[in-house]
Design a protein around this motif. Structure first.
Motif, PDB file in Angstrom:
ATOM      1  N   UNK A   1      -3.511   8.664  -1.511  1.00  0.00           N
ATOM      2  CA  UNK A   1      -2.188   8.448  -2.122  1.00  0.00           C
ATOM      3  C   UNK A   1      -1.973   9.403  -3.283  1.00  0.00           C
ATOM      4  N   UNK A   2      -0.741   9.465  -3.716  1.00  0.00           N
ATOM      5  CA  UNK A   2      -0.424  10.268  -4.904  1.00  0.00           C
ATOM      6  C   UNK A   2      -1.121   9.679  -6.121  1.00  0.00           C
ATOM      7  N   UNK A   3      -1.418  10.540  -7.078  1.00  0.00           N
ATOM      8  CA  UNK A   3      -2.112  10.079  -8.282  1.00  0.00           C
ATOM      9  C   UNK A   3      -1.273   9.074  -9.056  1.00  0.00           C
TER      10      UNK A   3
ATOM     11  N   UNK B   1     -10.103  -1.597   1.529  1.00  0.00           N
ATOM     12  CA  UNK B   1      -8.943  -0.850   2.012  1.00  0.00           C
ATOM     13  C   UNK B   1      -9.249   0.641   2.037  1.00  0.00           C
ATOM     14  N   UNK B   2      -9.931   1.131   1.000  1.00  0.00           N
ATOM     15  CA  UNK B   2     -10.248   2.559   0.956  1.00  0.00           C
ATOM     16  C   UNK B   2     -11.250   2.934   2.038  1.00  0.00           C
ATOM     17  N   UNK B   3     -12.202   2.044   2.305  1.00  0.00           N
ATOM     18  CA  UNK B   3     -13.122   2.323   3.418  1.00  0.00           C
ATOM     19  C   UNK B   3     -12.362   2.406   4.734  1.00  0.00           C
ATOM     20  N   UNK B   4     -11.420   1.496   4.937  1.00  0.00           N
ATOM     21  CA  UNK B   4     -10.612   1.549   6.160  1.00  0.00           C
ATOM     22  C   UNK B   4      -9.769   2.810   6.200  1.00  0.00           C
ATOM     23  N   UNK B   5      -9.209   3.193   5.043  1.00  0.00           N
ATOM     24  CA  UNK B   5      -8.419   4.434   5.003  1.00  0.00           C
ATOM     25  C   UNK B   5      -9.270   5.642   5.347  1.00  0.00           C
ATOM     26  N   UNK B   6     -10.449   5.728   4.755  1.00  0.00           N
ATOM     27  CA  UNK B   6     -11.334   6.868   5.034  1.00  0.00           C
ATOM     28  C   UNK B   6     -11.758   6.875   6.500  1.00  0.00           C
ATOM     29  N   UNK B   7     -11.975   5.680   7.051  1.00  0.00           N
ATOM     30  CA  UNK B   7     -12.342   5.624   8.471  1.00  0.00           C
ATOM     31  C   UNK B   7     -11.184   6.105   9.342  1.00  0.00           C
ATOM     32  N   UNK B   8      -9.968   5.677   9.002  1.00  0.00           N
ATOM     33  CA  UNK B   8      -8.809   6.126   9.778  1.00  0.00           C
ATOM     34  C   UNK B   8      -8.729   7.644   9.778  1.00  0.00           C
TER      35      UNK B   8
ATOM     36  N   UNK C   1       0.840  -1.195   0.000  1.00  0.00           N
ATOM     37  CA  UNK C   1       0.000   0.000   0.000  1.00  0.00           C
ATOM     38  C   UNK C   1       0.876   1.246   0.000  1.00  0.00           C
ATOM     39  N   UNK C   2       0.314   2.332  -0.499  1.00  0.00           N
ATOM     40  CA  UNK C   2       1.016   3.620  -0.478  1.00  0.00           C
ATOM     41  C   UNK C   2       1.224   4.074   0.962  1.00  0.00           C
ATOM     42  N   UNK C   3       2.307   4.795   1.195  1.00  0.00           N
ATOM     43  CA  UNK C   3       2.616   5.268   2.546  1.00  0.00           C
ATOM     44  C   UNK C   3       1.444   6.025   3.159  1.00  0.00           C
ATOM     45  N   UNK C   4       0.844   6.910   2.391  1.00  0.00           N
ATOM     46  CA  UNK C   4      -0.194   7.784   2.934  1.00  0.00           C
ATOM     47  C   UNK C   4      -1.442   7.025   3.324  1.00  0.00           C
TER      48      UNK C   4
ATOM     49  N   UNK D   1      -9.477   2.145  -6.433  1.00  0.00           N
ATOM     50  CA  UNK D   1     -10.823   2.422  -5.918  1.00  0.00           C
ATOM     51  C   UNK D   1     -11.061   3.925  -5.912  1.00  0.00           C
ATOM     52  N   UNK D   2     -12.264   4.302  -6.372  1.00  0.00           N
ATOM     53  CA  UNK D   2     -12.699   5.703  -6.359  1.00  0.00           C
ATOM     54  C   UNK D   2     -11.670   6.627  -7.018  1.00  0.00           C
ATOM     55  N   UNK D   3     -11.095   6.151  -8.121  1.00  0.00           N
ATOM     56  CA  UNK D   3     -10.143   6.966  -8.858  1.00  0.00           C
ATOM     57  C   UNK D   3      -8.764   7.040  -8.250  1.00  0.00           C
ATOM     58  N   UNK D   4      -8.493   6.268  -7.192  1.00  0.00           N
ATOM     59  CA  UNK D   4      -7.201   6.298  -6.527  1.00  0.00           C
ATOM     60  C   UNK D   4      -6.543   4.923  -6.629  1.00  0.00           C
ATOM     61  N   UNK D   5      -5.236   4.909  -6.871  1.00  0.00           N
ATOM     62  CA  UNK D   5      -4.460   3.670  -6.828  1.00  0.00           C
ATOM     63  C   UNK D   5      -3.833   3.570  -5.446  1.00  0.00           C
ATOM     64  N   UNK D   6      -4.371   2.669  -4.635  1.00  0.00           N
ATOM     65  CA  UNK D   6      -3.953   2.554  -3.242  1.00  0.00           C
ATOM     66  C   UNK D   6      -2.720   1.685  -3.068  1.00  0.00           C
ATOM     67  N   UNK D   7      -2.469   0.766  -4.004  1.00  0.00           N
ATOM     68  CA  UNK D   7      -1.346  -0.154  -3.880  1.00  0.00           C
ATOM     69  C   UNK D   7      -1.481  -1.248  -4.916  1.00  0.00           C
TER      70      UNK D   7
END
Length: 808
Positions: free
Chosen positions: A308-310, A430-437, A298-301, A392-398
């Motif tokens: 994450x970065x585009x 993963x994106x849901x967990x990221x948004x929750x964090x 996964x991306x650092x962010x 997901x949602x236009x973002x590449x998470x990893x």
């Protein structure tokens, strides 16, 4: 010529098990099914020498009627002339006369007998031969199918005949005489033999039964077979074995396995709102569900909840999960480690564009370029890799990397498509967990800034507050506590619980806490304070969307402790009562009359007043501390009483006691957060308090100045005598002019000097600026200028005007 014993042997052939018989009746309702072919012995002139029972059953003629006569008389359409047996074709089809006058179409085969010039003719009904030929053709066709296995077993389940091969490199067929244990793993062979044995015993066939088997030569690979089995019987209906057809259903097995894996990912991935746990769940399902090894990067962010970065590049990702974690991964792949940057390559461009890529080891090596880096990154024994981005949602998470090792087959395009689907589901989790964090961190930061300091130390009491969120920090709700210093050394204690969770609950909590601090400056009685709060909550309900009206509300406990009188006034709006621990170690829940929650307006609240000894501990809590699934409110209060008695000691700091009280909750599941406020009370010593009754006489003003000067001198506060005399003079004058008797004066010495004048009037004093020509109206202005602060509070039948001066 053949002897009689030979003919008898031919006759008895019809009773030999395993021969093929006929089930059709003869012409004209003749004999039932023939169980064997008819045999006839001819001499070289074509004369019938021997005639079997089967021949009699076929034609209706007995041996006495046929033997000694030319065989051509039985054949329809032959000319009436001598016909030698040697002239009979080796095989053919003719029609024979039946004794009933009908004809029977038969096929025959002729062979010479060694010795005398005799010939053996075997005759069978034509339709039986057709069936036999069709059955043989069907058997040959089935035997030629590479995914259909035919096996004939005897009653001991030993192989009699089969077209199966054990899957060896040379493809040798399974030899007759072998058993299933010679081909399959023991457990699978036992299961299959039990099914076949049941078919032999019961005669009930098995149709398209799915069996999962593993061959002894390849135990790691599991195959799915569709089994159909039928019992074999002799002419008398006795079981002679079982015929089994195995159809390998590899595609169906793969489809089921893929469907099961998709269902597992949908059910298990995303159940946790922790980013690392979500990645670990995904990796654990993919290996061994789809690959031998799985890594989720996964991306650092993303770990911190940020976007994450585009465009992810080398060094931008960190490993989140490896499966199996017990495998010796290469040095370049570590749990939690950084993903090393890879050289620019078209394969990487495809992955970054959202495409799933299948690479053989040589292709992966060509992409890496450096043999040392290849050894650093590739697991031992790996021969192919499947990489899918987490988009997901236009973002590449990893990205997900699956490896196949050892004897496992290479990845297929179908598996690549499946991983694309699973990666999209995993990316959403993963994106849901990221948004929750991100939301959780914001909520925690907001709540921490809205809550008061954990400890306070005032003239009235020392306090310590602790807060424990629900779900081990996963759920932030609106519980809060507060300790507000009031004039005249008093202290307000607050505990509240807002309905709901997340940002809306925290926002409501912040508005209520701000309102309480504002209203506290008005020095309202606890019941009046809660009434004002209930009005505020009603306004919040009116502002909320219609669907949220039922989830806006709160409970609150408000208490005011006066260290001078040592009294504590308490009122509750649907909140649990406080627990009191006395200096002698006894504890109990304070008996109060709770009113309705703050969302309910129009209902009165009641104030309960108790006396507290110095050193008493008052515990205010929210229901998350005392209510559990296995106990009610009364049981929870008894638990808090016992726990407070056991853990709260005079020599122990309050914040340590608070943490000890909440420690028992950390290992238990909780659906609600818990807040606790502990206050250890103090009292102003009697020598530091002076009190006088003011007579209803204008001369009382000068008398009050004398009392004040004398008391301050006794306290060693001579430098405050002049200003205090002016303040007392104005306050007493104001009470005599605008108030009603009785009136009283009280001086309190602590870290400040408090002057209080109380009268029986409820008139609200107002500070105003007097004009040059006005003879009055400057009293409260002087009080405000001479003291650090001043104010007025109303009691049930009186009011008190007070002023505070700093003691240097």
């Amino acid at each position: 010529m053949m002897d009689d014993n030979a003919v008898s042997d031919i006759d008895s052939a019809g009773d030999t098990p395993g021969t093929t018989g006929l089930s059709d009746a003869g012409p004209g309702g003749g004999p039932p099914a023939f169980e064997c072919a008819a045999a006839v012995v001819l001499d070289d002139r074509g004369t019938v020498l021997r005639w079997t029972r089967a021949a009699q059953d076929l034609t209706g003629f007995t041996a006495d009627e046929v033997c000694g006569r030319p065989a051509r008389e039985l054949v329809v359409g032959l000319p009436d002339e001598p016909y030698r047996a040697a002239e009979i074709p080796a095989s053919g089809r003719v029609r024979l006369w039946h004794r009933s006058g009908d004809t029977v179409e038969v096929v025959f085969r002729t062979s010479a007998v060694e010795g005398p010039a005799e010939f053996l003719v075997l005759v069978a009904p034509a339709h039986h031969a057709v069936h036999h030929e069709q059955g043989a053709a069907l058997l040959r066709a089935l035997s030629a199918q590479d995914r259909v296995t035919i096996a004939l077993y005897d009653t001991d389940l030993t192989t009699v005949q089969t077209n199966a091969t054990p899957g060896t490199a040379d493809g040798r067929p399974v030899q007759p005489g072998t058993r299933l244990h010679d081909v399959l793993c023991a457990e699978d062979a036992d299961t299959l033999e039990a099914v076949l044995r049941q078919v032999i015993e019961t005669g009930a066939p098995v149709i398209r039964r799915t069996q999962h088997v593993r061959r002894r030569q390849d135990p790691a690979r599991r195959r799915a077979l569709s089994l159909s089995a039928f019992r074999l019987e002799d002419p008398r209906g006795r079981p002679t074995g079982v015929a089994a057809l195995y159809v390998e259903t590899l595609d169906q097995l793969e489809e089921r396995r893929h469907l099961h894996l998709s269902r597992e990912v949908a059910e298990r991935v995303g159940g946790s709102l922790d980013v690392v746990r979500t990645a670990r769940d995904l990796a654990d399902l993919l290996a061994p569900g789809l690959g031998d090894l799985a890594a989720v990067d996964l991306a650092h962010s993303v770990f911190g909840g940020e976007e994450p970065a585009r465009q992810l590049g080398g060094g931008d990702m960190r490993n989140a999960a490896l499966a199996p974690a017990t495998v010796a991964w290469p040095a370049g792949i570590k749990q939690g480690g950084l993903v090393p940057p890879l050289p620019d390559h078209p394969f990487l461009h495809r992955i970054r564009q959202g495409e799933t890529v299948v690479l053989r080891l040589d292709e992966y090596a060509a992409m890496i370029g450096d043999p040392r880096l290849l050894e650093y990154l590739v697991p031992r024994g790996a021969h192919s890799v499947l990489v899918a981005p987490l988009h997901a949602r236009g973002l590449t998470l990893g990205a997900i990397s699956l490896w196949r090792c050892g004897r496992s087959g290479p990845f297929t395009e179908d598996e690549a498509q499946l991983l694309t689907l699973l990666a999209s589901r995993g990316a959403l989790a993963v994106d849901n967990a990221r948004r929750y964090v991100r939301e959780h961190r914001a909520a925690v930061a907001l709540q921490q800034r809205l809550l008061p300091p954990a400890t306070t130390d005032t003239s009235a009491a020392e306090t310590a507050g602790v807060y424990l969120p629900a779900g081990d920090g996963a759920q932030i709700r609106g519980d809060w506590y507060d300790a507000i210093a009031l004039p005249s050394l008093r202290l307000a204690l607050v505990a509240g619980d807002v309905i709901g969770h997340g940002m809306p609950a925290i926002a409501t909590m912040g508005r209520l806490r701000t309102a309480i601090q504002t209203l506290a400056d008005l020095e309202l009685e606890p019941d009046e304070m809660l009434t004002r709060l209930a009005d505020l909550v009603q306004r919040l309900v009116a502002e909320a969307p219609p669907d949220d009206h039922d989830v806006v509300g709160a409970t609150c406990l408000y208490a005011v402790y006066d260290p001078v009188t040592r009294r504590c006034a308490i009122a509750s709006a649907g909140h649990p009562p406080p627990v009191l621990l006395r200096p002698d170690g006894t504890a109990e829940a304070v008996r109060i009359s709770p009113g309705p929650p703050l969302a309910v307006s129009g209902m009165p609240y009641e104030t309960t007043t108790i006396e507290l000894e110095p050193g008493s501990v008052l515990a205010l809590c929210t229901d998350g501390l005392i209510e559990r699934g296995d106990r009610d409110l009364d049981q929870g209060l008894r638990y808090l009483v016992d726990a407070l008695s056991a853990s709260c000691r005079p020599e122990r700091a309050l914040h340590e006691t608070g943490r000890a009280l909440l420690a028992s909750l950390r290992n238990q599941p909780r659906r609600d957060d818990a807040a606790l406020l502990l206050a250890r009370t103090r009292a102003v010593p009697a020598p530091n308090i002076a009190h006088w009754q003011i007579p209803a006489d204008p001369a009382a003003v000068s008398q009050a100045r004398e009392w004040t000067a004398r008391q301050l001198t006794a306290w060693g506060l001579g430098d405050l005598v002049f200003t205090t005399e002016l303040i007392v003079s104005e306050l007493v004058t104001n009470a005599m002019r605008y108030g009603r008797p009785p009136a009283e004066l009280r001086l309190i010495r602590h870290d400040v000097l408090v002057c209080e004048v109380t009268d029986s009037s409820s008139t609200q004093p107002r500070l105003r600026r007097a004009r040059m020509s006005d003879e009055g109206g400057r009293g409260l202005f002087l009080v405000a200028q001479l003291g650090a602060r001043w104010g007025c509070r109303h009691g049930q039948n009186n009011k008190t005007i007070w002023s505070e001066q700093l003691i240097r």
